[in-house]
Write a protein that holds these residues in place. Sequence first.
Motif, PDB file in Angstrom:
ATOM      1  N   UNK A  94       4.055  16.166  11.269  1.00  0.00           N
ATOM      2  CA  UNK A  94       4.356  14.735  11.217  1.00  0.00           C
ATOM      3  C   UNK A  94       3.087  13.906  11.363  1.00  0.00           C
ATOM      4  N   UNK A  95       2.149  14.383  12.186  1.00  0.00           N
ATOM      5  CA  UNK A  95       0.869  13.682  12.317  1.00  0.00           C
ATOM      6  C   UNK A  95       0.116  13.644  10.999  1.00  0.00           C
ATOM      7  N   UNK A  96       0.168  14.750  10.247  1.00  0.00           N
ATOM      8  CA  UNK A  96      -0.491  14.781   8.937  1.00  0.00           C
ATOM      9  C   UNK A  96       0.157  13.809   7.967  1.00  0.00           C
ATOM     10  N   UNK A  97       1.504  13.756   7.974  1.00  0.00           N
ATOM     11  CA  UNK A  97       2.220  12.820   7.105  1.00  0.00           C
ATOM     12  C   UNK A  97       1.863  11.378   7.468  1.00  0.00           C
ATOM     13  N   UNK A  98       1.839  11.091   8.780  1.00  0.00           N
ATOM     14  CA  UNK A  98       1.499   9.736   9.246  1.00  0.00           C
ATOM     15  C   UNK A  98       0.070   9.374   8.870  1.00  0.00           C
ATOM     16  N   UNK A  99      -0.843  10.343   8.986  1.00  0.00           N
ATOM     17  CA  UNK A  99      -2.247  10.098   8.633  1.00  0.00           C
ATOM     18  C   UNK A  99      -2.391   9.756   7.155  1.00  0.00           C
ATOM     19  N   UNK A 100      -1.715  10.522   6.299  1.00  0.00           N
ATOM     20  CA  UNK A 100      -1.802  10.257   4.853  1.00  0.00           C
ATOM     21  C   UNK A 100      -1.206   8.901   4.509  1.00  0.00           C
ATOM     22  N   UNK A 101      -0.111   8.554   5.197  1.00  0.00           N
ATOM     23  CA  UNK A 101       0.500   7.245   4.957  1.00  0.00           C
ATOM     24  C   UNK A 101      -0.434   6.126   5.383  1.00  0.00           C
ATOM     25  N   UNK A 102      -1.065   6.285   6.539  1.00  0.00           N
ATOM     26  CA  UNK A 102      -1.994   5.243   7.017  1.00  0.00           C
ATOM     27  C   UNK A 102      -3.200   5.117   6.098  1.00  0.00           C
ATOM     28  N   UNK A 103      -3.665   6.247   5.531  1.00  0.00           N
ATOM     29  CA  UNK A 103      -4.778   6.196   4.581  1.00  0.00           C
ATOM     30  C   UNK A 103      -4.392   5.393   3.344  1.00  0.00           C
TER      31      UNK A 103
ATOM     32  N   UNK B  42      -2.062   3.103   3.147  1.00  0.00           N
ATOM     33  CA  UNK B  42      -1.934   1.693   3.529  1.00  0.00           C
ATOM     34  C   UNK B  42      -3.300   1.038   3.643  1.00  0.00           C
ATOM     35  N   UNK B  43      -4.269   1.773   4.195  1.00  0.00           N
ATOM     36  CA  UNK B  43      -5.627   1.226   4.306  1.00  0.00           C
ATOM     37  C   UNK B  43      -6.231   0.983   2.925  1.00  0.00           C
ATOM     38  N   UNK B  44      -5.979   1.902   1.991  1.00  0.00           N
ATOM     39  CA  UNK B  44      -6.485   1.730   0.627  1.00  0.00           C
ATOM     40  C   UNK B  44      -5.826   0.534  -0.050  1.00  0.00           C
ATOM     41  N   UNK B  45      -4.503   0.370   0.164  1.00  0.00           N
ATOM     42  CA  UNK B  45      -3.812  -0.786  -0.413  1.00  0.00           C
ATOM     43  C   UNK B  45      -4.349  -2.084   0.188  1.00  0.00           C
ATOM     44  N   UNK B  46      -4.583  -2.069   1.498  1.00  0.00           N
ATOM     45  CA  UNK B  46      -5.117  -3.264   2.165  1.00  0.00           C
ATOM     46  C   UNK B  46      -6.495  -3.615   1.621  1.00  0.00           C
ATOM     47  N   UNK B  47      -7.331  -2.578   1.421  1.00  0.00           N
ATOM     48  CA  UNK B  47      -8.665  -2.811   0.872  1.00  0.00           C
ATOM     49  C   UNK B  47      -8.578  -3.383  -0.540  1.00  0.00           C
ATOM     50  N   UNK B  48      -7.622  -2.857  -1.338  1.00  0.00           N
ATOM     51  CA  UNK B  48      -7.455  -3.367  -2.703  1.00  0.00           C
ATOM     52  C   UNK B  48      -7.002  -4.820  -2.689  1.00  0.00           C
ATOM     53  N   UNK B  49      -6.097  -5.161  -1.770  1.00  0.00           N
ATOM     54  CA  UNK B  49      -5.627  -6.550  -1.670  1.00  0.00           C
ATOM     55  C   UNK B  49      -6.760  -7.471  -1.239  1.00  0.00           C
ATOM     56  N   UNK B  50      -7.588  -6.997  -0.308  1.00  0.00           N
ATOM     57  CA  UNK B  50      -8.738  -7.805   0.125  1.00  0.00           C
ATOM     58  C   UNK B  50      -9.703  -8.035  -1.024  1.00  0.00           C
ATOM     59  N   UNK B  51      -9.913  -6.983  -1.845  1.00  0.00           N
ATOM     60  CA  UNK B  51     -10.786  -7.133  -2.999  1.00  0.00           C
ATOM     61  C   UNK B  51     -10.238  -8.173  -3.963  1.00  0.00           C
ATOM     62  N   UNK B  52      -8.927  -8.140  -4.194  1.00  0.00           N
ATOM     63  CA  UNK B  52      -8.310  -9.113  -5.089  1.00  0.00           C
ATOM     64  C   UNK B  52      -8.458 -10.522  -4.549  1.00  0.00           C
ATOM     65  N   UNK B  53      -8.376 -10.679  -3.225  1.00  0.00           N
ATOM     66  CA  UNK B  53      -8.410 -12.009  -2.625  1.00  0.00           C
ATOM     67  C   UNK B  53      -9.801 -12.629  -2.645  1.00  0.00           C
ATOM     68  N   UNK B  54     -10.865 -11.806  -2.720  1.00  0.00           N
ATOM     69  CA  UNK B  54     -12.220 -12.368  -2.667  1.00  0.00           C
ATOM     70  C   UNK B  54     -13.011 -12.146  -3.954  1.00  0.00           C
ATOM     71  N   UNK B  55     -12.513 -11.308  -4.860  1.00  0.00           N
ATOM     72  CA  UNK B  55     -13.280 -10.980  -6.059  1.00  0.00           C
ATOM     73  C   UNK B  55     -12.635 -11.558  -7.310  1.00  0.00           C
TER      74      UNK B  55
END
Length: 354
Positions: free
Chosen positions: A171-180, A182-195
């Motif tokens: 379950x920790x591995x599943x949670x880690x992959x999910x958080x990764x 989400x972090x990638x999606x957040x980074x993509x959204x931040x890029x869209x908001x400033x670029x």
Amino acid sequence: MPKKLHTTLVNDTHHSGLRFAKRTYLPRIVGLGTGSFCVGSVMIEHTTPGWLWLLLFINGFIWPHIAYWKAKHSSAPFRSEIHNLQADAVFGGIWIAIMGFNALPSATIFAMMGMNNISAGGKSLFFRCATAQITAALALLFVAELPFQPQTTPFQLYLCLPMIMIYPIFLGNVTYRTSRKLAEHKQAIMQISVRDGLTGLYNRRHWESLLSNELESFRRYRHKTTLILIDIDSFKAINDSYGHSVGDQAIILLAQELKQTMRAADIIGRFGGDEFAAILPHSTKLQAKRAIERLQSRLANNLFPQHPQLHIHISAGIAECDDTQETPTQWLNAADHALYEAKKNGRNRVEIAE
């Protein structure tokens, strides 16, 4: 709400629900499979009817696939999967009662299901499922008049180890992959908001916030900082003669040449349309002018192999920051006025604000 927008929202909700069901599918397989050994370790030491062993097998090894199929083919997969998790909790309560609240297997099943529910739906889902699990366990214990036998034998302890050791890691591995993700999606959204979507440079809104920061830095540290506004000459004629795709290509090429010409510390943005802007920290107006002249030299090369007669020419206005510019708007206006002078005086030239 427009029909098309409503359809899009419904589709997004459906796909989100499917992803949620898929995310809980593998943890359910591992959790219920290893949990069956916990329950079986107690049942095997007592006289247990065959139909109860069959129910344990179905719940541990067949139900995970039925639950996923049910959610996958539901019109509301997210809600269906929540119902599946609640069903898991009820089954967990039933097995706890059948085991007579045997301490270690019961605590293991309760804790692992709670961990899964928190990771899937937070505290709200955890409390809902925990309530269902405890209610089912107590109701069956009293209604069926099952014996209360909390003692755990060494044999039962050993058969609980697979769930205790394997499931949290999985379950920790599943949670880690999910958080990764989400972090990638957040980074993509931040890029869209400033670029800027076309050039990858800072968009105007974010660039102007950086301009304010540079003005504050000038006031505090008194270092030279210069602002440049750049405009493609006769850009409308390029669009009219060669088409908007070539016009977009001209914008992209200018952005690339800007990044090649300017320093890494320079702050470059697309100001709008065919207009660009750059902030050059620790640079004088003469250094900025030399940078634009280097850029003009690069643009003099043939950048359009399919249109050898086409060249990009630019005009630029330069304004060095000083005490007369109290706001970013005044600084911008100074550079914009210099750019206007460059256009008025023949284009393909650089003007410095007085």
